[in-house]
Every structure is written in structure tokens, then in C-alpha cells.
Write an enzyme that holds these catalytic residues in place. Sequence first.
Site: not given
Length: 474
Positions: A80, A155, A179
Site C-alpha cells: 500500500k 484507503s 480503510s
Amino acid sequence: MTVLGELYSLSASTLVSALSAGELTAETLMENTLARIAEVNPRVNAIISLRPDEDLLGAARALDEKGQPGALYGLPIAVKDLAQTKGVRTTWGSPLFRDFVPSEDDPFVKRLKAAGAIVIGKTNTPEFGLGSHSYNPVHGVTGNAYDPTRSAGGSSGGAAVALATGMLSLADGSDMMGSLRNPAAWNNVYGFRPSYGLVPDNPAGELFLHQLSTNGPMARSVRDLALLLDVMAGPDPRLPHSLSAQPSFAARLDTSLQGRRIGWLGNWTGHYPMEAGILDLCETALDAFGTLGCKVERLEPQVDPHALWQSWTTLRSWAVAGKFVGHYEQPERRAQLKPEAIWEIERGLALSARDIQKASEVRSAWFRELAELFTQYDALALPSAQVFPFPVEWDWPREVSGHPMDSYHQWMEVVVPASLAGLPTLGLPAGFGPQGLPMGMQLMGPRGGDASILQLGHAYDRHTAWPVVSDGVN
């Protein structure tokens, strides 16, 4: 001997077994991974900053020649874009870091590499991870795995889509305000927010005050979640809230659920507005736990959910302001921040010491009530989101079922009860709505109860077999 079909559809556990047994080479897996990315990623934009093919194939060949097995031996993984990766561009989705290449890895990335994983690039995220919609001015927007014209969530949106479309078999994510859970729900995969402190963060800057965000694993099965968690988890002596190592999570998945109790919070007696169909999907999914021997009961906690929201937004803005105020104080850098970041920072800077104390008192009261509830229940359940995936052109939903949203993140308020208390929470698939878009459900347990929550999820996973590989087409 392992029977290998389309490699992109296989679990991480199956791939590691085949690699370790010599039935598959890391180079062959890398070739197939790069081919899958070339086929699917242009439609969804989930994987970014991809390393050159020749570098990745060379790394895979070197691993084959070395022949040193590890828990993640030979698995390609994209990290990520909120975590530092040595030698691989890390932008945090911000134009301020458009060309930044770290000289070292974050702690969990070092653990992935030590276990034999090959970092191939990054997965897309909103700017600084703010907001549950993965778009930014550096890499653009990530489309949903089941309809690229819809949001992937965030996210960890890039991670969820890469998993759902078979570009990765494992992915890391992070979770402050859903997220991991929101994109897992919206892409029909699993995401696990561990107990705060179980997976160490970067030991830089202030280490004591802010306990809202944590890294965690994502996968298409709970067995693969546990495989990755076993690598990511473990103490770091530089972190004051770091939890001690535990026995293997993967080794403890298989167990009877007979007699376990789940408290269903639903929409908290109407406090959380929900798009039509979400509660029905989750309640149907809960029926699976009844079939597996659990008892599911409706539950209404005593703490006012509005007070939880006020506590959360205070502590969140305080944390965001503390982290990014240095950019805000420089006008030329402030001009490159997204409006939501500026809103959070200014809100955080306006808080008083008493505001922070009151917010922490509410959080403490909630933690005490949860401690009592977990003497009666093994897990508490909520939907993972309040809306189905919305159009990618939106910044965020302005209303939910006729209820106006006061901020860019209020439409995700349903994830706050777990985040505020730092509890282990599994985001699991719950099925598809009338438009063919996925939805999910949260299962949260007591602090340190990670293994028990994963056991519930593993039995559910085997019973439902929800995740399947999507082609990223409408």
C-alpha cells in the site's frame, strides 16, 4: 502433488505450498502475475509504481536459485502506498511526494521480504489515506473490481481490487476509519484490522498518544489472512504499545463454533442511515453463523453513538493535525494539500486540552462497556459500510438515504465503534446488492481476541466461499 490451474485464481497458501515443493517456480509465478496485471490493471488502476519486468523476473530467478523457503516464499506483493518501500517510489498519494523513493523499508515490509515475498510495486490509496475513496492527483482513481465506474473504497482500495481481480494473492492494508473493512466489503474480499499494537508501525516521531490506525492483512480467504498476519505480527521494542508475539494464527483456525454468541448491532436502532438492502444482506449473512452453531442476538449498547462520533472526530482531527501540520504551516506546501486534509488540520489545531480529555473519557467509557459486553458475546457485528459503491466521479456521498452528511467521512461512521476502541475486527463479504455490487460485514472482538475472530471468519469463509476472482468488468 498440487494441481495448478490458472495461477491468478489460486490462494496464497496453495501457491506457497507449490513453490516450496518445487512444483512451481517463483519466475513462472512472476511471469503469470505480470501478465495478469497487464491484462486487468488498465481497467481498474489498482497497482501503481510497478517495478520493471526485468527487475522482477531477475529477483524471482534469484530466489529460485537461492532455494530458501519462507512463509511467503516467492509470492509477488504490492505494498500500500502509505508504507515506505526501499527503492520503490512511495508517494502517499500526495504531489508533495510525487518522486520520493525511500532508502529503507517500514518494519512490516522488512518482515514480508524476510519471509520471501517479492515487492513488485505499490497499491493505490487516497491522498495521505484520508477518505474511503481511492483517488489522488498523482496516480488517479481506482475502479471497483466488479464495476470500474464505481469506487473501490479506501484507503486500501488498490489492495482490495488487486486481490479481487487476481493480480495479487495477498495484500497489506491499513485501517484508521475502516480503510481495510470498507474496500474489502466493496470488492468481495477479506480485510482484518488487528488489535492495536499487534502489527508494528514505523517507530518514528510521537509514539504514545495516537492509537487510531494500524496495519493489517487482506486476502481472498481467512486462511491467507492468517498466513500474512503471522508474518506481519509481533513485537517491536521501539514501540510502547507493541503486543507480545502469539502462537501462529494460521495453526489455530480450525475449531468448532458451537455455542459462540454474536451480538448484532445492525444500524444501532436507526442511528446509522443505511442504503436500502445493506441490512438485509448482512442479516442473511449472519444466518450462516447460526448454521455453524452460533447464537445471534440483536443488541443495543448503552453508550450514545453520537458521543462516540464526537469522540472519534476530535481524536482523529487531533492526530491528523499533529502529523501534517508541518506541511500546513508552509504556504507553498499547504496549496498542494487536498481540502479534506486542510479541514482536518485546522479542526485539530482549534481543539483545546479539555476537548481532547473529554473525547478520551468517552472512548474510555466505551471500552469499559465493551469489556462487559464481551463477557456475554464472543463477537459484535455491524455492516462494513452504509452505502454501496458510489460513482468514481464523486469525492464522497453528500447524503445517505436522505440524511445529509456533515463531513467527508461521516458516511463511514459505522466503522467507528471498533476503531475508537482499537479492537480486532474482521471485514467479511456479505453478498451482492441489486446492482450486482458487493457489501460486507464487520465482526469485532475483545482486545487480544484476534485468533477467536479469525476462527469465526474461517468457518464462515469455508461455509460461504464468497470471494471469487473478478475480471474487473461491468
